[in-house]
Design an enzyme around this catalytic site. Structure first.
Site, PDB file in Angstrom:
ATOM      1  N   HIS A   1       0.848  -1.184   0.000  1.00  8.60           N
ATOM      2  CA  HIS A   1       0.000   0.000   0.000  1.00  8.60           C
ATOM      3  C   HIS A   1       0.881   1.231   0.000  1.00  8.60           C
ATOM      4  O   HIS A   1       1.939   1.231   0.623  1.00  8.60           O
ATOM      5  CB  HIS A   1      -0.913   0.018   1.239  1.00  8.60           C
ATOM      6  CG  HIS A   1      -2.050   0.969   1.091  1.00  8.60           C
ATOM      7  ND1 HIS A   1      -1.934   2.288   1.418  1.00  8.60           N
ATOM      8  CD2 HIS A   1      -3.293   0.790   0.595  1.00  8.60           C
ATOM      9  CE1 HIS A   1      -3.079   2.888   1.149  1.00  8.60           C
ATOM     10  NE2 HIS A   1      -3.918   2.007   0.643  1.00  8.60           N
TER      11      HIS A   1
ATOM     12  N   ASP B   1      -7.945  -5.325  -0.089  1.00 10.12           N
ATOM     13  CA  ASP B   1      -8.457  -6.173  -1.175  1.00 10.12           C
ATOM     14  C   ASP B   1      -8.085  -7.639  -1.027  1.00 10.12           C
ATOM     15  O   ASP B   1      -8.547  -8.469  -1.802  1.00 10.12           O
ATOM     16  CB  ASP B   1      -7.930  -5.659  -2.523  1.00 10.12           C
ATOM     17  CG  ASP B   1      -8.529  -4.304  -2.873  1.00 10.12           C
ATOM     18  OD1 ASP B   1      -9.732  -4.138  -2.657  1.00 10.12           O
ATOM     19  OD2 ASP B   1      -7.794  -3.429  -3.336  1.00 10.12           O
TER      20      ASP B   1
HETATM   21  N1  CMC Z   1       4.229  -7.657  -4.873  1.00 14.38           N
HETATM   22  C1  CMC Z   1       5.573  -7.641  -5.032  1.00 14.38           C
HETATM   23  N2  CMC Z   1       6.341  -6.547  -4.874  1.00 14.38           N
HETATM   24  C2  CMC Z   1       5.722  -5.397  -4.556  1.00 14.38           C
HETATM   25  C3  CMC Z   1       4.327  -5.326  -4.371  1.00 14.38           C
HETATM   26  C4  CMC Z   1       3.572  -6.507  -4.544  1.00 14.38           C
HETATM   27  N3  CMC Z   1       2.234  -6.480  -4.386  1.00 14.38           N
HETATM   28  N4  CMC Z   1       3.979  -4.057  -4.056  1.00 14.38           N
HETATM   29  C5  CMC Z   1       5.116  -3.351  -4.032  1.00 14.38           C
HETATM   30  N5  CMC Z   1       6.176  -4.156  -4.324  1.00 14.38           N
HETATM   31  C6  CMC Z   1       7.598  -3.778  -4.336  1.00 14.38           C
HETATM   32  C7  CMC Z   1       7.959  -2.967  -5.573  1.00 14.38           C
HETATM   33  O1  CMC Z   1       8.392  -3.811  -6.635  1.00 14.38           O
HETATM   34  C8  CMC Z   1       9.051  -2.081  -5.042  1.00 14.38           C
HETATM   35  O2  CMC Z   1      10.229  -2.864  -4.932  1.00 14.38           O
HETATM   36  P1  CMC Z   1      11.704  -2.170  -5.175  1.00 14.38           P
HETATM   37  O3  CMC Z   1      11.833  -1.145  -4.096  1.00 14.38           O
HETATM   38  O4  CMC Z   1      12.655  -3.301  -5.075  1.00 14.38           O
HETATM   39  O5  CMC Z   1      11.621  -1.578  -6.558  1.00 14.38           O
HETATM   40  C9  CMC Z   1       8.602  -1.783  -3.607  1.00 14.38           C
HETATM   41  O6  CMC Z   1       7.797  -2.901  -3.227  1.00 14.38           O
HETATM   42  C10 CMC Z   1       7.777  -0.489  -3.478  1.00 14.38           C
HETATM   43  O7  CMC Z   1       6.685  -0.582  -4.378  1.00 14.38           O
HETATM   44  P2  CMC Z   1       6.056   0.651  -5.172  1.00 14.38           P
HETATM   45  O8  CMC Z   1       5.368   0.128  -6.387  1.00 14.38           O
HETATM   46  O9  CMC Z   1       7.109   1.704  -5.347  1.00 14.38           O
HETATM   47  O10 CMC Z   1       5.019   1.175  -4.101  1.00 14.38           O
HETATM   48  P3  CMC Z   1       3.805   2.124  -4.395  1.00 14.38           P
HETATM   49  O11 CMC Z   1       3.517   2.818  -3.129  1.00 14.38           O
HETATM   50  O12 CMC Z   1       4.074   2.964  -5.594  1.00 14.38           O
HETATM   51  O13 CMC Z   1       2.623   1.131  -4.803  1.00 14.38           O
HETATM   52  C11 CMC Z   1       0.788  -0.370  -4.663  1.00 14.38           C
HETATM   53  C12 CMC Z   1       1.610   0.716  -3.938  1.00 14.38           C
HETATM   54  C13 CMC Z   1      -0.473  -0.655  -3.853  1.00 14.38           C
HETATM   55  C14 CMC Z   1       0.368   0.161  -6.041  1.00 14.38           C
HETATM   56  C15 CMC Z   1       1.656  -1.641  -4.802  1.00 14.38           C
HETATM   57  O14 CMC Z   1       2.022  -2.128  -3.531  1.00 14.38           O
HETATM   58  C16 CMC Z   1       0.956  -2.752  -5.603  1.00 14.38           C
HETATM   59  O15 CMC Z   1       1.046  -2.751  -6.848  1.00 14.38           O
HETATM   60  N6  CMC Z   1       0.236  -3.693  -4.917  1.00 14.38           N
HETATM   61  C17 CMC Z   1      -0.537  -4.709  -5.624  1.00 14.38           C
HETATM   62  C18 CMC Z   1      -1.873  -4.124  -6.060  1.00 14.38           C
HETATM   63  C19 CMC Z   1      -2.829  -3.915  -4.903  1.00 14.38           C
HETATM   64  O16 CMC Z   1      -3.013  -4.808  -4.077  1.00 14.38           O
HETATM   65  N7  CMC Z   1      -3.492  -2.761  -4.895  1.00 14.38           N
HETATM   66  C20 CMC Z   1      -4.522  -2.440  -3.887  1.00 14.38           C
HETATM   67  C21 CMC Z   1      -4.120  -1.303  -3.002  1.00 14.38           C
HETATM   68  S1  CMC Z   1      -5.164  -1.160  -1.550  1.00 14.38           S
HETATM   69  C22 CMC Z   1      -6.733  -0.771  -2.154  1.00 14.38           C
HETATM   70  C23 CMC Z   1      -6.810   0.599  -2.691  1.00 14.38           C
HETATM   71  O17 CMC Z   1      -6.746   1.558  -1.896  1.00 14.38           O
HETATM   72  O18 CMC Z   1      -6.997   0.727  -3.890  1.00 14.38           O
END
Ligand code: CMC
Length: 427
Positions: A306, A363
């Protein structure tokens, strides 16, 4: 805490005021940055940028705190119902008994949707994703309600709130009825809001619909848990679209589109599809955890991570418990719940997830409950949208009442500098 922050560019110092929120969040107010220094800030994904001041929802990602108008999500999920929470978010205070009754009755006055909307639905193929249809139908409501609401007129705003709450629920269920080739249902004004959702989804003309109180209560709680989440992607979209003084339906339609993406609300569908895939491939959880960690593989563990929560998502804690309770109460034994539990365990013990603070989010378990209730996977994100609707309305209203300026970010241009036009024969 100092009252100003100092920025130094090329040896020249500039002072900017520091503002502190009621929960001690600190922000540097940079409204004069460009005029004073010629520079702008750049922050892709707005990871460090506040877009507004808001009194609606407080979220502390480090401590796992979520509050609507000062009330904890845990208490609201336990003691309130969805319309009560909707009223709280939109109007700022918990409703008195008479206010809540009036709100429910006023919503009922708007539960008929213009019959011509059915012609629009007929234009969609049955295979269309319900979220795409919902975005289009919400936008189409603008055509049937062309007079823009004046947010400063209390009565007009109140009517618009009731109208939106009523019509959105009806058209949300129509997206499913259309995909199933079932007749589109009407709201029954003798029943409650959440009961009506289940009824309009599943009642068929050939037999009476039996309500299951356990299902209605669980759904009500899920809607509360989704009702607002401060400046997330879809809410920011609603605010920014509304900041051009586009109408409420148009702004909410844009919010629906933003919510659809798998990184946001679309994750609930993606989680279930992921769990099904793991199950169908022999249930090897460790293999999928490895895939999620592999930088050469685009696979992510859906329902994990998140932007703001870096400890735990308080909604996920409540939903996990609710998933256990609902499945027990309905007597459902779902192998996907076992896979979800195992996946959670393996990931939480893994260095990759631990160091990146990746925890199950809202989710992760919600889809398992929806599935147990008989909700089809394609409707999962529509349920998120129904839950989030009062939050979108509250944020739109606050943005307009605060007189916020049109949202218009700047950029740092990195393309070509001026170059002469090349004649076609010389390209
Ligand atoms: N599985 C594997 N690796 C992950 C995941 C995941 N679900 N989420 C983040 N990471 C890794 C990412 O690859 C990065 O690694 P590194 O630092 O080595 O490059 C690190 O963790 C930070 O991730 P980010 O993408 O920079 O983080 P963000 O804050 O931009 O993204 C997120 C947040 C929710 C989009 C992301 O965690 C994600 O894609 N999760 C899966 C989709 C999901 O479950 N979304 C629902 C969110 S909650 C409901 C809502 O409010 O919509």
């Amino acid at each position: 805490m100092s009252k100003t922050a100092t920025l130094e560019i090329d040896g020249k110092k500039y002072e900017f005021p520091i503002i502190v929120g009621t929960e001690n969040e600190v922000a540097i107010e940079i409204g004069t940055l460009r005029s004073a220094t010629g520079a702008i800030t750049i922050d892709p994904g707005y990871k460090n940028t506040g877009s507004c001041k808001s009194e609606i929802t407080f979220l502390d990602g480090e401590e796992g705190i979520l509050r609507y108008r000062g009330y904890s999500i845990e208490e609201l999920a336990e003691k309130a119902d969805f319309l009560e929470v909707s009223y709280l978010l939109i109007f700022g205070e918990l409703p008195k008994k008479a206010e809540l009754e009036k709100f429910e009755n006023d919503i009922r006055k708007h539960t008929l949707v213009n019959e011509e909307m059915k012609n629009i639905i007929d234009g969609f193929p049955k295979t269309a994703h319900p979220m795409g249809v919902l975005a289009a139908l919400t936008s189409a409501l603008t055509a049937f309600n062309p007079k823009p609401v004046n947010p400063n007129n209390e009565k007009e705003m109140y009517d618009a709130v009731c109208k939106t709450m009523a019509k959105f629920l009806v058209i949300a269920t129509w997206t499913y009825r259309k995909s199933m080739g079932l007749p589109l249902n009407y709201y029954d004004n003798t029943k409650g809001y959440v009961e009506n959702f289940m009824r309009m989804m599943f009642e068929v003309p050939t037999q009476p619909y039996k309500f299951d109180k356990k299902v209605i209560d669980a759904l009500d709680k899920l809607f509360i848990l989704h009702a607002d989440h401060e400046q997330n992607c879809s809410t920011s979209t609603v605010r920014i679209v509304g900041s051009s003084h586009a109408g409420l339906f148009a702004s909410i339609s844009a919010g629906v589109s933003a919510l659809w993406g798998p990184l946001h609300g679309g994750a609930n569908q993606a989680v279930l599809e992921m769990l099904e895939e793991i199950h169908n491939n022999g249930g090897d959880v460790a293999k999928y955890v490895l895939k999620a960690k592999d930088k050469d593989d685009s696979f992510r563990l859906m329902g994990f991570g998140h932007r703001v929560y870096k400890n735990f998502d308080p909604r996920a804690t409540i939903i996990k418990q609710a998933a256990n309770d609902v499945l027990d109460a309905l007597g459902v034994d779902d192998p996907l719940l076992d896979i979800a539990r195992e996946l959670e365990k393996v990931a939480l013990e893994d260095e990759y997830f631990k160091t990146r603070n990746l925890y199950p989010n809202v989710d992760f378990y919600s889809g398992i409950i929806y599935r147990a209730m008989g909700i089809p996977v394609g409707m999962f994100t529509v349920l998120f949208a129904i839950g989030r609707l009062p939050g979108w309305i509250a944020q739109w209203k606050e943005m307009r009442l605060n007189g916020e300026p049109i949202g218009r970010p700047r950029q740092v241009y990195t393309g070509h500098t001026l170059r002469p036009f090349t004649e076609e024969k010389n390209r």
